[in-house]
Design an enzyme around this catalytic site. Structure first.
Site, PDB file in Angstrom:
ATOM      1  N   CYS A   1       0.895  -1.142   0.027  1.00 36.19           N
ATOM      2  CA  CYS A   1       0.180   0.013  -0.018  1.00 36.19           C
ATOM      3  C   CYS A   1       0.907   1.392   0.125  1.00 36.19           C
ATOM      4  O   CYS A   1       1.520   1.469   1.000  1.00 36.19           O
ATOM      5  CB  CYS A   1      -0.884  -0.129   1.114  1.00 36.19           C
ATOM      6  SG  CYS A   1      -1.591   1.387   1.693  1.00 36.19           S
TER       7      CYS A   1
ATOM      8  N   CYS B   1       0.174   3.815   2.622  1.00 40.72           N
ATOM      9  CA  CYS B   1       0.624   3.407   3.975  1.00 40.72           C
ATOM     10  C   CYS B   1       2.087   3.591   4.117  1.00 40.72           C
ATOM     11  O   CYS B   1       2.298   4.200   5.146  1.00 40.72           O
ATOM     12  CB  CYS B   1       0.290   1.880   3.995  1.00 40.72           C
ATOM     13  SG  CYS B   1      -1.177   1.429   3.896  1.00 40.72           S
TER      14      CYS B   1
END
Ligand code: ZN
Length: 144
Positions: A69, A72
């Site tokens: 991600c 993230c």
């Protein structure tokens, strides 16, 4: 002010009793003798999650993330900075939802990153989406 707080060690996960007035005095774990606060989020697994969430006398913020991600990864440095600002009054933790899929499922995490704030084992708030360090600190403080 002789209140004692339970602080769960981020290294060995032992429960320490720390007088609340000594929280800012760089306390060390009575079991493994490492610092209880080192301005880094603690990585939690299924085995260590419940103890950190339920036994800590301070609120715990969990960053649910995954290695694939991009947002993230972009938020990780901000979360580290937020740890430096919020400790020792809040514990910051991370859950890799790819390695620990049951935890993501348990809390119904649908998008990552998602921050969840716990106190005494209960969910207080959750916030999906990446945030900067200042926004993370403000979000946590607005709920604690
Ligand atoms: Zn320890």
């Amino acid at each position: 002010m002789s209140d004692a707080l339970h602080i769960v060690c981020p290294h060995c996960h032992a429960v320490n009793r720390i007088p609340s007035g000594r929280l800012s005095d760089d306390p060390k774990c009575g079991k493994c003798h490492q610092k209880l606060f080192n301005a880094h989020p603690v990585a939690l697994t299924t085995a260590t999650f419940t103890g950190q969430i339920n036994r800590n006398g301070i609120p715990v913020v969990v960053d649910f993330w995954a290695p694939w991600c991009g947002p993230c990864k972009a938020m990780a440095p901000a979360f580290e900075q937020a740890a430096a600002q919020l400790e020792p009054h809040v514990r910051l933790a991370k859950v890799d939802t790819e390695a620990e899929q049951s935890l993501g499922a348990q809390f119904g995490i649908r998008s990552i990153p998602t921050l969840m704030l716990f106190k005494d084992g209960r969910e207080i708030a959750r916030q999906p989406g990446a945030m900067g360090a200042g926004d993370i600190v403000n979000w946590v403080r607005s709920h604690t």
